[in-house]
Design an enzyme around this catalytic site. Structure first.
Site, mmCIF file in Angstrom:
data_model
loop_
_atom_site.group_PDB
_atom_site.id
_atom_site.type_symbol
_atom_site.label_atom_id
_atom_site.label_comp_id
_atom_site.label_asym_id
_atom_site.label_seq_id
_atom_site.Cartn_x
_atom_site.Cartn_y
_atom_site.Cartn_z
ATOM 1 N N THR A 84 -16.834 5.694 -11.501
ATOM 2 C CA THR A 84 -15.958 5.844 -12.664
ATOM 3 C C THR A 84 -15.556 7.291 -12.928
ATOM 4 O OG1 THR A 84 -17.935 5.901 -14.064
ATOM 5 C CG2 THR A 84 -16.797 3.778 -13.830
ATOM 6 N N HIS A 108 -18.499 4.119 -0.596
ATOM 7 C CA HIS A 108 -18.178 2.839 -1.222
ATOM 8 C C HIS A 108 -16.672 2.832 -1.411
ATOM 9 C CE1 HIS A 108 -18.272 -0.720 -3.614
ATOM 10 N NE2 HIS A 108 -18.255 -0.139 -4.804
#
Length: 343
Positions: A84, A108
């Site tokens: 985030t 990721h």
């Protein structure tokens, strides 16, 4: 069948002369940086001003720079900050310091899959994703082994991006165990689904519900803890080592019969339908949108839910019982102490 690479398939020369910047020194960051360094790779750490991880990185013999300086100096940048926060850090300190021919790596696919980061066309965009937490990536490397990795290429500007990704995976120990070729989309969607429906969300909810069911039926909390949480490790270890069939072979006939007849009653068509809804939310971006908005708005709901988990009766009972079993943690370092924060 999946394409799987090993050490013999990796050309370490493709990364030998690269200048690598590891952005973040959390669980994965410390493992990647130290493994790369010990594989002879030129590594520097990029951290935000005032990062609590700076001292730990320097104590480990690593050179620490600002994120912008680390990116400007390097030609391979591995992004290992929280999902985030990555987009904002990329826009502020990374994007303007990328040069033609650089490679930007991820562990990721979240930010690429959901278009939170859009690198320029003149850089390689790759993923090297170890299938284990950072402390395991580090420990297995030190022991002479490695954790299996996934690799993926989103943009091949150099014409040899996959080879560079495989060389990186090899340098952190992944090729010792096996490196599986995938895509950013496949890794992201399956990773999020596994975490939510099975590994974290599904398992914790199942354990808590089983514990509550026994308590509400009048059984002792300590006995319920052992049956619903403590012994889970035994079953998971057996599945990890020999699969579900191997686990069933190892437990008693009574346990296996109960598994075969009661498992499908619990995880039935309605549960699978919920799993499909969870997967849809991941695939269409709903989960990513909600998570990013939750984080940007101060994480009030996240904090409330997290605290409710901390306050669950199973945590108090478990802490008391684990204090009676010092062998559980004997000789082990808490995962909270293996590295700094997220960078």
């Amino acid at each position: 069948m999946a394409t799987i690479y090993y050490e013999a398939d990796a050309d370490r020369s493709l990364i030998a002369n690269r200048k690598v910047a590891i952005l973040g020194y959390g669980s994965q960051g410390h493992a990647h940086a130290l493994n790369l360094k010990e594989s002879g790779i030129d590594v520097r750490i990029g951290l935000r001003e005032g990062s609590s991880s700076k001292a730990k990185a320097e104590e480990a013999g690593l050179r620490v720079l600002s994120i912008a300086d680390a990116v400007a100096e390097a030609d391979l940048i591995m992004m290992l900050m929280p999902d985030t926060e990555m987009g904002a850090i990329y826009a502020e300190s990374v994007e303007g310091n990328l040069n033609d021919g650089d490679a930007i790596f991820f562990a990721h696919g979240f930010n690429i899959r959901f278009d939170l980061i859009s690198p320029p066309d003149n850089v390689d965009v790759c993923m090297v994703a170890p299938k284990g937490p950072g402390h395991l990536v580090r420990r297995t490397y030190v022991e002479g082994g490695g954790v299996p990795c996934l690799i993926a290429v989103e943009n091949d500007a150099s014409g040899n991006a996959e080879g560079v990704a495989l060389a990186y995976a090899d340098a952190i120990g992944g090729a010792r165990a096996g490196v599986i070729k995938t895509t950013f989309t496949e890794e992201t969607e399956t990773d999020l689904f596994g975490e939510q429906a099975v590994l974290c969300g599904g398992t914790t909810a199942l354990v808590q519900a089983g514990f509550e069911t026994l308590i509400e039926a009048g059984y002792q909390p300590e006995v319920a803890y052992f049956e619903c949480l403590h012994e889970l490790k035994l079953i998971v270890d057996l599945m990890y080592e020999e699969g579900i069939a191997g686990m069933r072979y190892s437990v008693s006939d009574t346990a296996e019969y109960g598994d075969l007849v009661s498992g499908p009653r619990l995880i039935n068509a309605s549960v699978k339908a919920e799993m499909k809804d969870i997967l849809t939310d991941i695939q269409d971006g709903t989960f990513a949108k909600n998570w990013v908005e939750e984080s940007r708005s101060g994480r009030a709901n996240f904090t409330r839910l997290e605290q409710a988990g901390h306050d669950h009766p199973i945590e108090k009972v478990g802490a008391e019982l684990r204090s009676m079993m010092p062998w559980i943690s004997q000789g082990k370092t808490s995962v909270r102490d293996t590295s700094g924060g997220q960078g």
